[in-house]
Design a protein around this motif. Structure first.
Motif, PDB file in Angstrom:
ATOM      1  N   GLN A 152       0.829  -1.208   0.000  1.00 52.94           N
ATOM      2  CA  GLN A 152       0.000   0.000   0.000  1.00 52.94           C
ATOM      3  C   GLN A 152       0.865   1.260   0.000  1.00 52.94           C
ATOM      4  O   GLN A 152       0.558   2.232  -0.684  1.00 52.94           O
ATOM      5  CB  GLN A 152      -0.938   0.004   1.209  1.00 52.94           C
ATOM      6  CG  GLN A 152      -2.094  -0.942   1.063  1.00 52.94           C
ATOM      7  CD  GLN A 152      -3.016  -0.556  -0.081  1.00 52.94           C
ATOM      8  OE1 GLN A 152      -2.814  -0.970  -1.226  1.00 52.94           O
ATOM      9  NE2 GLN A 152      -4.019   0.235   0.201  1.00 52.94           N
ATOM     10  N   PHE A 192      -0.800  -6.735  -3.119  1.00 50.40           N
ATOM     11  CA  PHE A 192      -1.633  -6.523  -1.931  1.00 50.40           C
ATOM     12  C   PHE A 192      -2.773  -7.544  -1.901  1.00 50.40           C
ATOM     13  O   PHE A 192      -3.049  -8.159  -0.873  1.00 50.40           O
ATOM     14  CB  PHE A 192      -2.187  -5.093  -1.925  1.00 50.40           C
ATOM     15  CG  PHE A 192      -3.090  -4.801  -0.769  1.00 50.40           C
ATOM     16  CD1 PHE A 192      -2.575  -4.391   0.443  1.00 50.40           C
ATOM     17  CD2 PHE A 192      -4.475  -4.949  -0.887  1.00 50.40           C
ATOM     18  CE1 PHE A 192      -3.405  -4.122   1.526  1.00 50.40           C
ATOM     19  CE2 PHE A 192      -5.312  -4.692   0.186  1.00 50.40           C
ATOM     20  CZ  PHE A 192      -4.777  -4.281   1.392  1.00 50.40           C
ATOM     21  N   ILE A 212      -0.913  -3.279  -6.388  1.00 50.44           N
ATOM     22  CA  ILE A 212      -2.297  -3.638  -6.055  1.00 50.44           C
ATOM     23  C   ILE A 212      -2.472  -5.152  -6.117  1.00 50.44           C
ATOM     24  O   ILE A 212      -3.071  -5.753  -5.214  1.00 50.44           O
ATOM     25  CB  ILE A 212      -3.284  -2.913  -6.997  1.00 50.44           C
ATOM     26  CG1 ILE A 212      -3.251  -1.405  -6.719  1.00 50.44           C
ATOM     27  CG2 ILE A 212      -4.697  -3.477  -6.848  1.00 50.44           C
ATOM     28  CD1 ILE A 212      -3.968  -0.564  -7.747  1.00 50.44           C
ATOM     29  N   ARG A 263       2.166   1.774  -3.424  1.00 50.99           N
ATOM     30  CA  ARG A 263       1.108   2.288  -4.304  1.00 50.99           C
ATOM     31  C   ARG A 263       0.911   3.779  -4.103  1.00 50.99           C
ATOM     32  O   ARG A 263       0.793   4.546  -5.063  1.00 50.99           O
ATOM     33  CB  ARG A 263      -0.209   1.551  -4.057  1.00 50.99           C
ATOM     34  CG  ARG A 263      -1.324   2.023  -5.014  1.00 50.99           C
ATOM     35  CD  ARG A 263      -2.714   1.673  -4.542  1.00 50.99           C
ATOM     36  NE  ARG A 263      -2.999   2.004  -3.167  1.00 50.99           N
ATOM     37  CZ  ARG A 263      -3.344   3.234  -2.738  1.00 50.99           C
ATOM     38  NH1 ARG A 263      -3.408   4.250  -3.569  1.00 50.99           N
ATOM     39  NH2 ARG A 263      -3.602   3.440  -1.458  1.00 50.99           N
TER      40      ARG A 263
END
Length: 129
Positions: free
Chosen positions: A81, A114, A111, A84
């Motif tokens: 995250q 994750f 993403i 990102r």
């Protein structure tokens, strides 16, 4: 090394290549005009030296590993995250399509990572219940 670890090193290589391509032909005047880059240049010339935007060098201390599967997966998800968000911030600052497209690709991979770590979390929780 895990497939994700190998891919993450590939991400580092892509970022390093972009930085090198953007800086390799800077003139002395362009370097001198940017005090932040001038200080970097003194230590590293135009070589790629992984640092945060704040200038702190990357090191393994940023990797939170406890040896606990659930804790480590949560750390991995947090790292994805954070990466990102970094890519989101870069996309807000640049207008060069040769930078935007690879950054968008890297953002998409964070993403996916994750999501894959998230998929593994419920299975890990069952192991330790």
């Amino acid at each position: 090394m895990s497939p994700t670890g190998v891919e993450e090193l590939g991400h580092l290589e892509m970022i390093g290549t972009m930085v090198h391509q953007l800086t390799r032909n800077l003139t002395e005047k362009q370097i001198e005009e940017n005090p932040n880059f001038a200080a970097y240049f003194v230590d590293h010339t135009t070589g790629v030296y992984p640092t945060a935007a704040s200038g702190f060098p990357w090191n393994a201390a940023s990797i939170g590993v406890k040896g606990d599967t659930i804790g480590d997966i949560n750390e991995d998800m947090a790292a994805e995250q954070k990466a990102r968000v970094t890519y989101d911030n870069i996309l807000r600052l640049v207008d060069d399509p040769d930078i935007i497209e690879p950054i968008k690709f890297l953002r998409e991979r964070e993403i996916v990572h994750f999501q894959r770590f998230g998929d593994a979390l419920p299975q890990s929780c069952k192991l330790f219940a």
